[in-house]
Design a protein around this motif. Sequence first.
Motif, PDB file in Angstrom:
ATOM      1  N   PHE A  42       0.830  -1.201   0.000  1.00 48.85           N
ATOM      2  CA  PHE A  42       0.000   0.000   0.000  1.00 48.85           C
ATOM      3  C   PHE A  42       0.871   1.260   0.000  1.00 48.85           C
ATOM      4  O   PHE A  42       0.599   2.220  -0.728  1.00 48.85           O
ATOM      5  N   ASP A 144      -6.346   9.335  -1.556  1.00 47.42           N
ATOM      6  CA  ASP A 144      -7.654   8.788  -1.933  1.00 47.42           C
ATOM      7  C   ASP A 144      -7.518   7.888  -3.159  1.00 47.42           C
ATOM      8  O   ASP A 144      -8.110   6.811  -3.228  1.00 47.42           O
ATOM      9  N   VAL A 147      -5.861   4.601  -2.250  1.00 44.56           N
ATOM     10  CA  VAL A 147      -6.814   3.696  -1.591  1.00 44.56           C
ATOM     11  C   VAL A 147      -7.678   3.001  -2.640  1.00 44.56           C
ATOM     12  O   VAL A 147      -7.883   1.784  -2.596  1.00 44.56           O
ATOM     13  N   ARG A 148      -8.186   3.753  -3.607  1.00 47.49           N
ATOM     14  CA  ARG A 148      -9.021   3.147  -4.664  1.00 47.49           C
ATOM     15  C   ARG A 148      -8.226   2.121  -5.473  1.00 47.49           C
ATOM     16  O   ARG A 148      -8.737   1.040  -5.774  1.00 47.49           O
ATOM     17  N   PHE A 150      -5.570   0.421  -4.485  1.00 44.73           N
ATOM     18  CA  PHE A 150      -5.276  -0.738  -3.643  1.00 44.73           C
ATOM     19  C   PHE A 150      -6.529  -1.597  -3.425  1.00 44.73           C
ATOM     20  O   PHE A 150      -6.444  -2.822  -3.398  1.00 44.73           O
ATOM     21  N   GLU A 151      -7.685  -0.952  -3.284  1.00 39.25           N
ATOM     22  CA  GLU A 151      -8.927  -1.712  -3.132  1.00 39.25           C
ATOM     23  C   GLU A 151      -9.213  -2.572  -4.356  1.00 39.25           C
ATOM     24  O   GLU A 151      -9.771  -3.661  -4.229  1.00 39.25           O
ATOM     25  N   ARG A 152      -8.833  -2.107  -5.550  1.00 41.65           N
ATOM     26  CA  ARG A 152      -9.000  -2.923  -6.764  1.00 41.65           C
ATOM     27  C   ARG A 152      -7.987  -4.068  -6.795  1.00 41.65           C
ATOM     28  O   ARG A 152      -8.278  -5.141  -7.303  1.00 41.65           O
ATOM     29  N   PHE A 154      -6.609  -5.528  -4.079  1.00 40.67           N
ATOM     30  CA  PHE A 154      -6.721  -6.355  -2.878  1.00 40.67           C
ATOM     31  C   PHE A 154      -7.324  -7.739  -3.121  1.00 40.67           C
ATOM     32  O   PHE A 154      -6.767  -8.741  -2.661  1.00 40.67           O
TER      33      PHE A 154
END
Length: 170
Positions: A42, A144, A147-148, A150-152, A154
């Motif tokens: 991250f 921000d 985060v987006r 990394f969320e994809r 993850f």
Amino acid sequence: MGADVTYDLSGFSDFFARLRQAASGDFRKELEGFMQALGTEFLRVVEDEIIRRKVIDTRLLLASFHEGGDGNVWEMSNDGLTLEVGTNVEYASYVNDGHWTNPKGVDRRFVPGVWNGDKFQYVPGAKTGMMLKQHWVEGTHYFDSAVRIFERMFPDIIEAKMQEWIDRYF
């Protein structure tokens, strides 16, 4: 009405032995290491976004997002399996979220410093400087965006790690 039902579990003895091994602490260590790797990944994404969005000048912000860096937040709790990453460089949130150039109600203020070409360098106590007029500086939203991203990433990271653990332990 009763019937005896017998199940032969002898074929699962290896599976149960592996479950005992995983539960004995080996898996816990693997999970902690994996969480640390997630935090490191991250941080890499955050650093990439800082560079991609060209928000660095002195590199202080970029350097503050390294594991164990001076002044950053990198916390891992063994029992709760909590990993916290970030920075406590004061202006990081202003760069991400945006900010007003002056305190509320102040239309203009003097900022001491010198001009080097088209770049202004803040120098506390300098007799030269500039008048800073009140206006909104839009944020770059680097955190921000990270985060987006990394969320994809993850779900694929988790799936690959779960498959690795299944292959190793079962």
